[in-house]
Each structure stands twice: as C-alpha cells, then as structure tokens.
Write an enzyme that holds these catalytic residues in place. Structure first.
Site: not given
Length: 202
Positions: A145, A179
């Site tokens: 991320d 995401d």
C-alpha cells in the site's frame, strides 16, 4: 459493452497497480514517506499489510492463508459474473463495476501469492526482486500500500463528546490502486444500483 473492452479495463488497472507496487517495493523501505508535489494532503507512504483491502486483517495463525485461498476461489466467480453480464448485454455500469472489482481482486491476489517468494523484506532497506532471501512463502506475501491522503490532522476541540481534545487524522487510510478499483466498483453498484442492474436490450 464488449468482453474485449471489459478485459481491457481489467488489464490496464492491473498494469498500473502492479507497476506502482513493484516501483514502491524496489525504491522505498517500510514507512518511508514523500509528499507528492510538496502537498501536505497527498503523500506516498509505503506500508505492507497481510489482510484485506484498506488494511483489514483476519486474525489467527492461518488467517492470511485462508484469506488468500478465499480470494482464489472468489475471483473465478467474479470473472464468470463479468462474462455472463456481457453475454446478457447488461448495462455498462454493471460491466464496468465488475471489471473494476475483478481487477482489484486479482491485483491484491498477485501480492499475496507471489510477493513473499519474489522480494526480500523492506525493513530498513529497499527490497530487491528475485532475492535469494525472500521474506515469505507462497500464499503468504504481503499487500503493498502507498497512497495516503491526510486531508486534515490535528487536535479536536475539547467540547466534542468522547473524542474532544484527542489527536485526529482525516483521512488516514493507506491503500493501493487495487483497493481503489474495488471500492469504485462497489460504489458504482451502490450509487447507480438501478442503472447497473437494469436490463439492456439491443
């Protein structure tokens, strides 16, 4: 929308997702952060998580493995849903939404299945690809991320109940392109529900 266009959406998102993750993994170490265009509210902040989208996790020794296997089972179902929606000439809203969800799911699966055996760890160092000392095993890779948008950070007013005087950051989630794709796809299904599930006749 044709199946070819739907697949193109999936492939493009996967390319952007994986290129960005590999770049971050091979140029940043864990918790390294830079400001994008010197903006306070847009930063690249490298973290890894072993769980679901937006950093959620399944606890327990086999939680990570269970999540990865679950993804591997679910993705063919989403792929079939996409094929079926195109075949039945469903709305573009639905097809685009499914394409986004499918691309995001595959993107995070790639991290979970392969990254543990491709890269060494990123703690206090920049990882290298195809390392002789990988940080994990098959199906136990961690998801990369990096997108961070702390729009506001500070202490809340004392008069607020419960949270008054406490330090607060909005928005403090760190996420990736996969995401974003999943969330956007789900958002389309919720916001444009009637249009997404309306039968399209041609």
């Amino acid at each position: 929308m044709s199946l070819k266009k739907a697949y193109l959406i999936v492939v493009l998102i996967l390319l952007v997702d994986q290129i960005s993750k590999v770049y971050i993994k091979t140029h940043f170490f864990i918790n390294e952060e830079i400001k994008v265009f010197d903006l306070e509210w847009f930063r690249i902040h490298f973290i890894e998580n072993e769980g679901m989208a937006w950093g959620a996790v399944i606890p327990g020794e086999y939680g990570k493995l269970a999540l990865t296997l679950f993804r591997l089972i679910v993705v063919p179902g989403i792929a079939w849903w996409l094929w079926d929606a195109v075949k039945k000439k469903q709305s573009k809203y639905l097809i685009v939404a499914i394409s986004l969800i499918l691309a995001g799911a595959i993107g995070n699966i790639i991290d979970s299945v392969f990254y543990g055996v491709i890269f060494n760890d990123s703690y206090h160092q920049v990882a290298t690809a195809f390392s002789e000392d990988p940080y994990g095993t098959w199906f136990h890779g961690e998801v990369v991320d990096m997108l961070y948008f702390p729009f506001w950070e500070g202490n809340l007013p004392e008069w607020l109940p419960i949270w008054g005087g406490k330090h607060f950051s909005f928005f403090n989630a760190i996420f990736n392109i996969a995401d974003m794709a999943i969330s956007t796809g789900v958002g389309i299904l919720i916001v444009f529900n009637k249009r997404a599930f309306a039968n399209k006749k041609e």
